[in-house]
Design an enzyme around this catalytic site. Structure first.
Site, PDB file in Angstrom:
ATOM      1  N   ASN A 181      -3.516   2.961  -7.772  1.00 48.23           N
ATOM      2  CA  ASN A 181      -2.538   1.915  -7.444  1.00 48.23           C
ATOM      3  C   ASN A 181      -3.036   1.241  -6.174  1.00 48.23           C
ATOM      4  O   ASN A 181      -2.931   1.799  -5.094  1.00 48.23           O
ATOM      5  CB  ASN A 181      -1.164   2.570  -7.231  1.00 48.23           C
ATOM      6  CG  ASN A 181      -0.136   1.581  -6.714  1.00 48.23           C
ATOM      7  OD1 ASN A 181      -0.358   0.373  -6.735  1.00 48.23           O
ATOM      8  ND2 ASN A 181       0.992   2.109  -6.255  1.00 48.23           N
ATOM      9  N   SER A 184      -0.702  11.081  -1.621  1.00 56.81           N
ATOM     10  CA  SER A 184      -1.843  11.554  -0.835  1.00 56.81           C
ATOM     11  C   SER A 184      -2.831  12.419  -1.626  1.00 56.81           C
ATOM     12  O   SER A 184      -3.393  13.380  -1.093  1.00 56.81           O
ATOM     13  CB  SER A 184      -1.366  12.289   0.423  1.00 56.81           C
ATOM     14  OG  SER A 184      -0.589  11.414   1.234  1.00 56.81           O
ATOM     15  N   GLU A 186       7.973   2.237  -3.630  1.00 57.68           N
ATOM     16  CA  GLU A 186       7.956   1.064  -2.735  1.00 57.68           C
ATOM     17  C   GLU A 186       8.771  -0.083  -3.333  1.00 57.68           C
ATOM     18  O   GLU A 186       9.366  -0.871  -2.602  1.00 57.68           O
ATOM     19  CB  GLU A 186       6.503   0.643  -2.437  1.00 57.68           C
ATOM     20  CG  GLU A 186       5.867   1.596  -1.440  1.00 57.68           C
ATOM     21  CD  GLU A 186       4.355   1.762  -1.583  1.00 57.68           C
ATOM     22  OE1 GLU A 186       3.704   0.891  -2.171  1.00 57.68           O
ATOM     23  OE2 GLU A 186       3.849   2.787  -1.090  1.00 57.68           O
ATOM     24  N   LYS A 196      -1.922  -1.348  -4.754  1.00 61.65           N
ATOM     25  CA  LYS A 196      -0.848  -1.985  -3.969  1.00 61.65           C
ATOM     26  C   LYS A 196      -1.275  -3.401  -3.557  1.00 61.65           C
ATOM     27  O   LYS A 196      -1.950  -4.068  -4.333  1.00 61.65           O
ATOM     28  CB  LYS A 196      -0.484  -1.091  -2.777  1.00 61.65           C
ATOM     29  CG  LYS A 196      -0.208   0.345  -3.225  1.00 61.65           C
ATOM     30  CD  LYS A 196       0.393   1.242  -2.186  1.00 61.65           C
ATOM     31  CE  LYS A 196       0.580   2.627  -2.769  1.00 61.65           C
ATOM     32  NZ  LYS A 196       1.259   3.545  -1.867  1.00 61.65           N
ATOM     33  N   GLU A 210       6.268  11.272  -7.699  1.00 59.69           N
ATOM     34  CA  GLU A 210       5.705  10.925  -6.401  1.00 59.69           C
ATOM     35  C   GLU A 210       6.750  11.160  -5.314  1.00 59.69           C
ATOM     36  O   GLU A 210       7.614  10.296  -5.083  1.00 59.69           O
ATOM     37  CB  GLU A 210       5.293   9.444  -6.381  1.00 59.69           C
ATOM     38  CG  GLU A 210       4.237   9.103  -7.395  1.00 59.69           C
ATOM     39  CD  GLU A 210       3.484   7.841  -6.985  1.00 59.69           C
ATOM     40  OE1 GLU A 210       2.273   7.936  -6.797  1.00 59.69           O
ATOM     41  OE2 GLU A 210       4.119   6.790  -6.824  1.00 59.69           O
ATOM     42  N   GLY A 229       1.242   7.937   1.091  1.00 61.95           N
ATOM     43  CA  GLY A 229       0.596   7.258   2.210  1.00 61.95           C
ATOM     44  C   GLY A 229       0.728   7.978   3.539  1.00 61.95           C
ATOM     45  O   GLY A 229       0.420   7.429   4.587  1.00 61.95           O
ATOM     46  N   HIS A 270       8.107   2.227  -8.980  1.00 62.85           N
ATOM     47  CA  HIS A 270       7.385   2.835  -7.846  1.00 62.85           C
ATOM     48  C   HIS A 270       8.308   2.875  -6.637  1.00 62.85           C
ATOM     49  O   HIS A 270       9.115   1.967  -6.419  1.00 62.85           O
ATOM     50  CB  HIS A 270       6.130   2.020  -7.531  1.00 62.85           C
ATOM     51  CG  HIS A 270       5.267   2.684  -6.509  1.00 62.85           C
ATOM     52  ND1 HIS A 270       5.519   2.590  -5.158  1.00 62.85           N
ATOM     53  CD2 HIS A 270       4.196   3.500  -6.633  1.00 62.85           C
ATOM     54  CE1 HIS A 270       4.619   3.306  -4.498  1.00 62.85           C
ATOM     55  NE2 HIS A 270       3.800   3.871  -5.376  1.00 62.85           N
TER      56      HIS A 270
HETATM   57  P1  PGA Z   1      -1.043   7.471  -1.729  1.00 62.60           P
HETATM   58  O1  PGA Z   1      -0.096   6.538  -2.663  1.00 62.60           O
HETATM   59  O2  PGA Z   1      -2.036   8.124  -2.644  1.00 62.60           O
HETATM   60  O3  PGA Z   1      -1.669   6.525  -0.747  1.00 62.60           O
HETATM   61  O4  PGA Z   1      -0.137   8.466  -1.094  1.00 62.60           O
HETATM   62  C1  PGA Z   1       0.333   6.973  -3.909  1.00 62.60           C
HETATM   63  C2  PGA Z   1       1.198   5.925  -4.574  1.00 62.60           C
HETATM   64  O5  PGA Z   1       1.935   5.228  -3.880  1.00 62.60           O
HETATM   65  O6  PGA Z   1       1.150   5.768  -5.806  1.00 62.60           O
END
Ligand code: PGA
Length: 252
Positions: free
Chosen positions: A8, A213, A98, A10, A169, A175, A96
């Protein structure tokens, strides 16, 4: 069962960075195997660019990060599911964290509508769920995941069960560099499998991806767990070498 490695991106990656991504990815992971699904979700206007990118290996599936429940109309800034399908998009993320956090996608009912629209257009859907740190601390993880799973999926009509995947997640692991331990992730995945038992319309074998992560250093231990069928990766998917290493790990 297949392993899924999905990046992803983003709101990241310049054209130069995309070029560099493929150069290093192709060195590390030039060929795939049948038991691995590799996907990348760029910003939506980069989807056609990635699909026709001269360095993109054939086997990388391109997806969207979001998709509207509406086919067309006055919905400024949204991605239409049929337009995505028309240009050859293979899958889309839906729900997601976010999107939930920053764009008001709080209603699991509306997320159900989005899932249905995308499925109806023939897109694969990666439905994302996960608890916040506060919810985990309050021992609400199981009930939050149940609500997010059942409410969005209970009315879904799905002919081809291969079209649906779920990504667990935990919001506190996205992140942050802090990963759920393989045991924590497996426990959550077992709960999710249990909730799927309550949904006669959904395949019990729906692949469950872990996200938060994930990196080459921790992916082996996560994928070794029985109910972890892949990874949804943010930060470590931006560079071709680390994403290639994740794909390599998934072939084992
Ligand atoms: P990350 O993000 O691997 O940077 O933690 C995962 C995601 O948001 O799908």
């Amino acid at each position: 069962m297949k392993n899924y490695i999905v990046g992803n991106w983003k709101m990241n990656q310049s054209l130069e960075e995309i070029n560099a991504f493929f150069t290093s990815f192709n060195e590390i992971f030039p060929n795939t195997s049948d038991n691995v699904f590799v996907g990348v979700s760029p910003q939506s206007f980069h989807i056609p660019l990635l699909m026709s990118h001269p360095k993109k290996p054939e086997f990388i599936n391109i997806g969207a990060q979001n998709c509207s429940q509406h086919k067309s109309g006055a919905f400024t800034g949204e991605n239409s599911p049929n337009a995505l399908k028309e240009i050859g998009t293979v899958f889309t993320l839906i729900g997601h964290s976010e999107r939930r956090q920053f764009f008001g996608e709080t209603s699991n009912l509306a997320l159900g509508e989005k899932i249905q629209s995308a499925l109806d257009e023939g897109l694969q859907v990666i439905y994302c769920i996960g608890e916040s740190l506060q919810e985990r601390k309050q021992n609400l993880t199981q009930s939050v995941l149940k609500e997010q799973t059942i409410t969005a999926l209970k009315n879904i009509k799905i002919e081809n069960q291969d079209q649906l995947l779920i990504a667990y997640e935990p919001v506190w692991a996205i992140g942050t560099g802090e990963t759920a331990t393989p045991e924590q992730a497996e426990e959550a995945h077992q709960w999710i499998r249990g909730f799927l038992n309550e949904l006669p319309n959904i395949n019990q074998e729906t692949p469950l991806l872990y996200g938060g992560s994930v990196k080459p250093e921790n992916v082996d231990a996560l994928l070794a767990k029985e109910n972890i069928n892949g990874a949804l990766v943010g930060g470590a998917s931006l560079k071709g070498d680390s994403f290639g290493k994740l794909c390599l790990a998934a072939t084992k």
